[in-house]
Scaffold this motif. Sequence first.
Motif, PDB file in Angstrom:
ATOM      1  N   VAL A   1       0.851  -1.185   0.000  1.00 59.18           N
ATOM      2  CA  VAL A   1       0.000   0.000   0.000  1.00 59.18           C
ATOM      3  C   VAL A   1       0.894   1.245   0.000  1.00 59.18           C
ATOM      4  O   VAL A   1       1.791   1.376   0.827  1.00 59.18           O
ATOM      5  N   GLY A   2       0.628   2.141  -0.925  1.00 55.18           N
ATOM      6  CA  GLY A   2       1.421   3.354  -1.049  1.00 55.18           C
ATOM      7  C   GLY A   2       2.492   3.281  -2.111  1.00 55.18           C
ATOM      8  O   GLY A   2       3.107   4.310  -2.428  1.00 55.18           O
ATOM      9  N   ASP A   3       2.745   2.105  -2.681  1.00 51.57           N
ATOM     10  CA  ASP A   3       3.683   2.022  -3.801  1.00 51.57           C
ATOM     11  C   ASP A   3       3.192   2.931  -4.926  1.00 51.57           C
ATOM     12  O   ASP A   3       1.994   2.974  -5.239  1.00 51.57           O
ATOM     13  N   LEU A   4       4.133   3.630  -5.546  1.00 51.33           N
ATOM     14  CA  LEU A   4       3.818   4.593  -6.606  1.00 51.33           C
ATOM     15  C   LEU A   4       4.359   4.077  -7.932  1.00 51.33           C
ATOM     16  O   LEU A   4       5.514   3.679  -8.032  1.00 51.33           O
ATOM     17  N   MET A   5       3.498   4.103  -8.952  1.00 48.47           N
ATOM     18  CA  MET A   5       3.875   3.675 -10.296  1.00 48.47           C
ATOM     19  C   MET A   5       3.693   4.850 -11.255  1.00 48.47           C
ATOM     20  O   MET A   5       2.574   5.366 -11.412  1.00 48.47           O
ATOM     21  N   GLY A   6       4.787   5.284 -11.902  1.00 45.88           N
ATOM     22  CA  GLY A   6       4.715   6.367 -12.869  1.00 45.88           C
ATOM     23  C   GLY A   6       4.446   5.840 -14.267  1.00 45.88           C
ATOM     24  O   GLY A   6       4.940   4.775 -14.650  1.00 45.88           O
ATOM     25  N   SER A   7       3.687   6.589 -15.031  1.00 47.87           N
ATOM     26  CA  SER A   7       3.269   6.140 -16.358  1.00 47.87           C
ATOM     27  C   SER A   7       4.387   6.184 -17.384  1.00 47.87           C
ATOM     28  O   SER A   7       4.345   5.482 -18.392  1.00 47.87           O
ATOM     29  N   GLY A   8       5.398   7.019 -17.151  1.00 42.42           N
ATOM     30  CA  GLY A   8       6.316   7.392 -18.213  1.00 42.42           C
ATOM     31  C   GLY A   8       5.757   8.608 -18.931  1.00 42.42           C
ATOM     32  O   GLY A   8       4.569   8.945 -18.818  1.00 42.42           O
ATOM     33  N   THR A   9       6.624   9.300 -19.664  1.00 39.56           N
ATOM     34  CA  THR A   9       6.233  10.529 -20.346  1.00 39.56           C
ATOM     35  C   THR A   9       5.017  10.300 -21.239  1.00 39.56           C
ATOM     36  O   THR A   9       4.978   9.346 -22.014  1.00 39.56           O
ATOM     37  N   VAL A  10       4.026  11.191 -21.116  1.00 41.70           N
ATOM     38  CA  VAL A  10       2.815  11.109 -21.926  1.00 41.70           C
ATOM     39  C   VAL A  10       2.956  12.056 -23.109  1.00 41.70           C
ATOM     40  O   VAL A  10       2.913  13.277 -22.951  1.00 41.70           O
ATOM     41  N   SER A  11       3.141  11.505 -24.283  1.00 44.15           N
ATOM     42  CA  SER A  11       3.182  12.292 -25.508  1.00 44.15           C
ATOM     43  C   SER A  11       2.061  11.821 -26.426  1.00 44.15           C
ATOM     44  O   SER A  11       1.730  10.633 -26.442  1.00 44.15           O
ATOM     45  N   GLY A  12       1.513  12.750 -27.194  1.00 39.51           N
ATOM     46  CA  GLY A  12       0.446  12.410 -28.116  1.00 39.51           C
ATOM     47  C   GLY A  12       0.896  12.576 -29.555  1.00 39.51           C
ATOM     48  O   GLY A  12       2.020  13.019 -29.827  1.00 39.51           O
ATOM     49  N   PRO A  13       0.028  12.234 -30.498  1.00 33.10           N
ATOM     50  CA  PRO A  13       0.348  12.455 -31.902  1.00 33.10           C
ATOM     51  C   PRO A  13       0.374  13.943 -32.223  1.00 33.10           C
ATOM     52  O   PRO A  13      -0.237  14.747 -31.525  1.00 33.10           O
ATOM     53  N   GLU A  14       1.085  14.299 -33.270  1.00 34.83           N
ATOM     54  CA  GLU A  14       1.182  15.706 -33.668  1.00 34.83           C
ATOM     55  C   GLU A  14      -0.190  16.325 -33.876  1.00 34.83           C
ATOM     56  O   GLU A  14      -0.416  17.497 -33.594  1.00 34.83           O
TER      57      GLU A  14
END
Length: 456
Positions: A370-383
């Motif tokens: 409980v409390g472990d944090l998971m980051g998504s990685g950089t969020v980039s979208g299409p141009e």
Amino acid sequence: MNASNNPVDVVAQTTRSDLKSWVSSANDGTTDFPIQNLPFGIFTNRDSQVTRVGVAIGDWIVDLAALETTRLLTIPYSAVDNDGNPKSVFRQKQLNDFVSMGPAVWRSVRSQLSALLSEDSAELRDNAQLRERAMVRQSEAVMHLPFDIPGYTDFYSSREHATNVGSMFRDPRNALMPNWLEIPIGYNGRASSVVVSGTPVRRPNGQRKEPDDARPTYGPCQRLDIELETGFFIGVGSTLGSTISAKTADEHIFGMVLLNDWSARDIQQWEYQPLGPFNSKGFATTISPWVVTMDALTPFRVEQPVQEPQPLAYLCGAERAGVDLNLEVRLKPQAAESATTIARTNFKHMYWSMAQQLAHHTSGGCNTRVGDLMGSGTVSGPESDSAGTDAGSFGSLLELTWNGQKPLDIGYGQVRRFIEDGDELTLLGWCQGDGYRVGFGACVGKILPALELAAE
């Protein structure tokens, strides 16, 4: 509000678009914190330096410890300390004790708060003395790190981001590594350097080596960058040796935050072979203070992008695994009066979902707490995401300036290749509903100069 013990009914009741609150600032359609949201955080204020659990509603914080003492807010069963004595899970320095009580308790508390704060509820609305004790203006509060974080993992799950980076530093025709479309790539980060929004971030010193240098040098990072991310917190842990399936992963996730995984690109470029980032990532990771529950995000769940090839079986089974979450990055130079929006994108573009990240994380038997944090990685979208706007759809300056080759005009007669001392970076995120928005508040960090090096 009709009472129900069915989790689906409880979620539906607390996220109805027609709900209104007697807290007027929660109803204007632009606040991040309408009654449909009710995110959890840890705060203190000038009247009490005791840290406790609060819930955001409009411009206010509801003090759950104060409500608990009046018995307007109850939990289905009692919490006890290590000696078996009753304790409050709301008069705490972090959310861990409350969240450890499980999804039934999370939903019960949200349901009770939704009822108390609804426009036709008089118990709290008409009790001025109780409101004085239990309602705190956000402007008068100090927010703290919401969880004691046992572990932090950062993923690399945006196909657009991975393709951009691969094109920059490898062959654009083979931008993705052979494993990228088969496995959610991640690394174990540094939980001790996760900080709450508003905490200044000092530019790191480190080893850097340019291509023509004979040997590396040590000194301040020259290519400091942001990474626009989200993060999710584990609410139900798992035991060592067990696994969590993608199909049931959502049952283990309490909620989400915005996350800026600051990155020292020049330090990273030199150190990351062969084991990945180390000092280039360990100096700071900033998160927003309010944890938006997965229940509040239920109306905004969408299908994730089509995956080709189809992932292995253990990564399949999650339905509506994406989230239609708008994201922005703003940059404010030290001398500027206002910030410039430099990026706009959406979390729904993420190739690998939170469910798949968690399933893969535990697939080898790694336990979660409980409390472990998971980051998504950089969020980039299409141009195409940024068509018609001045901001790009990429979640890092590395991409927005193409590794510094295309300086970014930020107004005030200034350009940026990477972040300069005194720059303040703000991440914003919200899901747009019918007449309301479920937002995260701001995730802010200002860059301080590197520490001066000792004379040799």
